[in-house]
Design an enzyme around this catalytic site. Structure first.
Site, PDB file in Angstrom:
ATOM      1  N   HIS A   1       9.238   2.524  13.135  1.00 20.10           N
ATOM      2  CA  HIS A   1       7.970   2.617  12.394  1.00 20.10           C
ATOM      3  C   HIS A   1       6.860   2.087  13.320  1.00 20.10           C
ATOM      4  CE1 HIS A   1       5.027   1.411   9.272  1.00 20.10           C
ATOM      5  NE2 HIS A   1       5.692   2.198   8.446  1.00 20.10           N
TER       6      HIS A   1
ATOM      7  N   GLN B   1      13.577  -1.490   5.425  1.00 18.43           N
ATOM      8  CA  GLN B   1      14.274  -0.509   4.585  1.00 18.43           C
ATOM      9  C   GLN B   1      15.707  -0.931   4.283  1.00 18.43           C
ATOM     10  OE1 GLN B   1      12.909   1.967   3.077  1.00 18.43           O
ATOM     11  NE2 GLN B   1      10.963   2.119   4.161  1.00 18.43           N
TER      12      GLN B   1
ATOM     13  N   LYS C   1       8.921  -3.695  -1.106  1.00 19.54           N
ATOM     14  CA  LYS C   1       9.957  -2.659  -1.002  1.00 19.54           C
ATOM     15  C   LYS C   1      11.265  -3.120  -1.641  1.00 19.54           C
ATOM     16  CE  LYS C   1       7.921  -0.465   2.919  1.00 19.54           C
ATOM     17  NZ  LYS C   1       7.542   0.901   3.127  1.00 19.54           N
TER      18      LYS C   1
ATOM     19  N   CYS D   1       4.647   7.252   9.416  1.00 17.81           N
ATOM     20  CA  CYS D   1       4.370   6.229  10.442  1.00 17.81           C
ATOM     21  C   CYS D   1       5.431   6.212  11.529  1.00 17.81           C
ATOM     22  CB  CYS D   1       4.236   4.829   9.837  1.00 17.81           C
ATOM     23  SG  CYS D   1       2.954   4.694   8.620  1.00 17.81           S
TER      24      CYS D   1
ATOM     25  N   ASP E   1      13.669  -5.064  12.300  1.00 16.93           N
ATOM     26  CA  ASP E   1      12.819  -4.734  11.162  1.00 16.93           C
ATOM     27  C   ASP E   1      13.740  -4.349   9.997  1.00 16.93           C
ATOM     28  OD1 ASP E   1      11.229  -3.523   9.320  1.00 16.93           O
ATOM     29  OD2 ASP E   1      10.341  -2.056  10.679  1.00 16.93           O
TER      30      ASP E   1
HETATM   31  C1  LIG Z   1      10.885   0.626   8.587  1.00 13.72           C
HETATM   32  C2  LIG Z   1       9.542   0.083   8.196  1.00 13.72           C
HETATM   33  N1  LIG Z   1       8.985  -0.896   8.927  1.00 13.72           N
HETATM   34  C3  LIG Z   1       7.800  -1.423   8.633  1.00 13.72           C
HETATM   35  C4  LIG Z   1       7.074  -0.970   7.552  1.00 13.72           C
HETATM   36  C5  LIG Z   1       5.758  -1.597   7.263  1.00 13.72           C
HETATM   37  O1  LIG Z   1       5.830  -2.279   6.021  1.00 13.72           O
HETATM   38  P1  LIG Z   1       4.536  -2.901   5.356  1.00 13.72           P
HETATM   39  O2  LIG Z   1       3.539  -1.775   5.263  1.00 13.72           O
HETATM   40  O3  LIG Z   1       5.000  -3.369   4.005  1.00 13.72           O
HETATM   41  O4  LIG Z   1       4.061  -3.991   6.223  1.00 13.72           O
HETATM   42  C6  LIG Z   1       7.574   0.069   6.773  1.00 13.72           C
HETATM   43  C7  LIG Z   1       6.787   0.637   5.678  1.00 13.72           C
HETATM   44  O5  LIG Z   1       6.920   1.768   5.302  1.00 13.72           O
HETATM   45  C8  LIG Z   1       8.855   0.610   7.097  1.00 13.72           C
HETATM   46  O6  LIG Z   1       9.405   1.588   6.381  1.00 13.72           O
END
Ligand SMILES: Cc1ncc(COP(=O)(O)O)c(C=O)c1O
Length: 419
Positions: A132, A215, A238, A377, A212
């Site tokens: 992402h 998900q 999430k 993203c 990260d």
């Molecule tokens: C894999 C992953 N990393 C990071 C993020 C960023 O999360 P946030 O917008 O809650 O900071 C997302 C959001 O869709 C994501 O799916």
């Protein structure tokens, strides 16, 4: 519902959002990877905090003490969820903030050269191509500012991390500190990455792993000890919690050595004219007045999730299997990412030749069906796979077989209109 249990019914009924029509239709929410809906208990925690418990934790009066206790009890709850120590949990605004905090902390370590945790010009930052943007951009900027090399490692043809590619890039490291930045689960491919193996491999070559978990946490058992990961993050929204709250986990010895990215009130013990004495971690990373409501709501969400975990897992496995089968029956539909049901979470990123994913999402919205369309993203991943855009259907335990049936019926209608 599906092989419908009363438990599933009861679980869905805890989400007030499903009681209202969207575009004159019942809501079919298939966008849980973007954000999950909230159970009533989480919504109630916010009402309770603002109507009966509201205060800041800075003072010594009754409400302030109660607020402090609730914040630290939430930290303890997150720690037992991630199976780590509570001092290893930093509250942030979400995953994006956690990753930026970490990158900026490394930058300050470099600028202040105050520990042996310094990246140098010889360091390497290795980022998976499937990340992402939140787990790419902070590292891109950091590598430019430090002057060290940023490289990407790729995927095998079936959407798994190419561990051989990673190892060959790790091998050429010469510096004492390097970083590997990777998601536990991809938000597009749905693949569960072998984080324990990645950590093992990276540690052999002087590299710390930043994972990260955004998900992952709402679908998998996550155990910081077993994974032996160095840093891990997720966002509360999430995993059935409020927006604006997230977590950065870091191993004690690393958080201790890291510089702070922000300075100000609450993170300092003593301020002198030319110097100061910061609090210890995790509080040194939490400058300013915190998002108390978010912190309290996160505990409420995790408590709810842990209580219902067995049922959630059962429902998600069944729904994923059903949706996967139905999608596979549609001619020309391509699913990108993992085909192995045991190694994925319940989301599917797809495309259809001749149908623009945005058009598809807009058409489905007319029927109250919420999906995601675009690049989610992950521009680099889409480019790597040579796919311009995809539409993504993602499930949570409040979904039902009827949701999937209605979605598939309307999907077929859109295909015959545009295809
Ligand atoms: C894999 C992953 N990393 C990071 C993020 C960023 O999360 P946030 O917008 O809650 O900071 C997302 C959001 O869709 C994501 O799916």
């Amino acid at each position: 519902m599906n092989p419908s249990s009363n438990l599933h019914n009861n679980l869905r009924q805890q989400f007030p959002i499903f009681g209202q029509p969207i575009n004159g239709q019942s809501l079919i929410y298939l966008d849980s990877a973007a954000t999950t809906q909230k159970p009533k208990v989480v919504i109630d925690s916010q009402i309770e905090f603002y109507s009966r418990q509201y205060s800041s934790n800075h003072s010594v009066h009754f409400l302030a003490n109660q607020c402090s206790l609730m914040v630290e009890s939430s930290r303890q709850c997150v720690a037992s969820f991630l199976k780590c120590e509570s001092k290893e949990i930093v509250f942030t605004a979400g995953s994006t903030h956690s990753l930026n905090l970490l990158a900026n902390a490394f930058l300050f370590n470099f600028l202040e050269s105050n520990s042996n945790l310094n990246l140098t010009k010889d360091s390497r930052i290795l980022v998976c191509i499937a990340e992402h943007h939140s787990n790419i951009l902070p590292w891109q900027r950091l590598s430019k500012l430090i002057g060290c090399q940023l490289e990407y490692f790729g995927l095998t043809p079936d959407g798994q991390i190419d561990l051989l590619d990673l190892e060959s890039k790790l091998k050429s490291n010469t510096s004492k500190v390097n970083l590997v930045c990777v998601s536990h689960v991809s938000n597009v491919l749905a693949t569960i990455n072998p984080l324990d193996k990645i950590c093992n491999l990276s540690h052999k070559y002087n590299s710390l792993v930043v994972a990260d978990g955004t998900q992952a946490v709402s679908h998998l058992e996550v155990d910081m000890q077993k994974l032996d990961v160095d840093f891990y993050c997720f966002s509360g929204h999430k995993i059935y919690g409020p927006t604006g709250i997230g977590v950065l986990y870091g191993k004690s010895e690393l958080l201790n050595k890291l510089s702070v990215d922000q300075v100000g009130g609450e993170m300092v013990n003593q301020v002198e004219l030319l110097g100061n004495n910061y609090k210890s971690y995790p509080w040194k990373f939490e400058a300013g007045t915190a998002n108390f409501a978010g912190i309290i709501g996160l505990k409420s969400a995790l408590d709810w999730f842990v209580t219902n975990k067995v049922e959630i897992e059962k429902i998600e496995i069944q729904l994923q299997k059903y949706l996967h089968l139905e999608l596979k029956k549609i001619p020309d539909l391509r699913i990108i990412g993992s085909d192995n049901p045991k190694n994925r979470i319940p989301l599917f990123s797809c495309y259809l030749p001749r149908i623009n994913s945005l058009d598809l999402a807009i058409e489905l919205d007319l029927w109250g069906i919420a999906i995601r369309s675009g690049q989610h993203c992950t521009g680099l991943l889409h480019e790597y796979l040579d796919v311009f855009s995809t539409w993504r259907v993602s499930l949570a335990a409040y979904n039902t077989n009827e949701d999937i049936d209605f979605f598939i019926t309307k999907l077929k209608q859109v295909i015959s209109k545009f295809g």
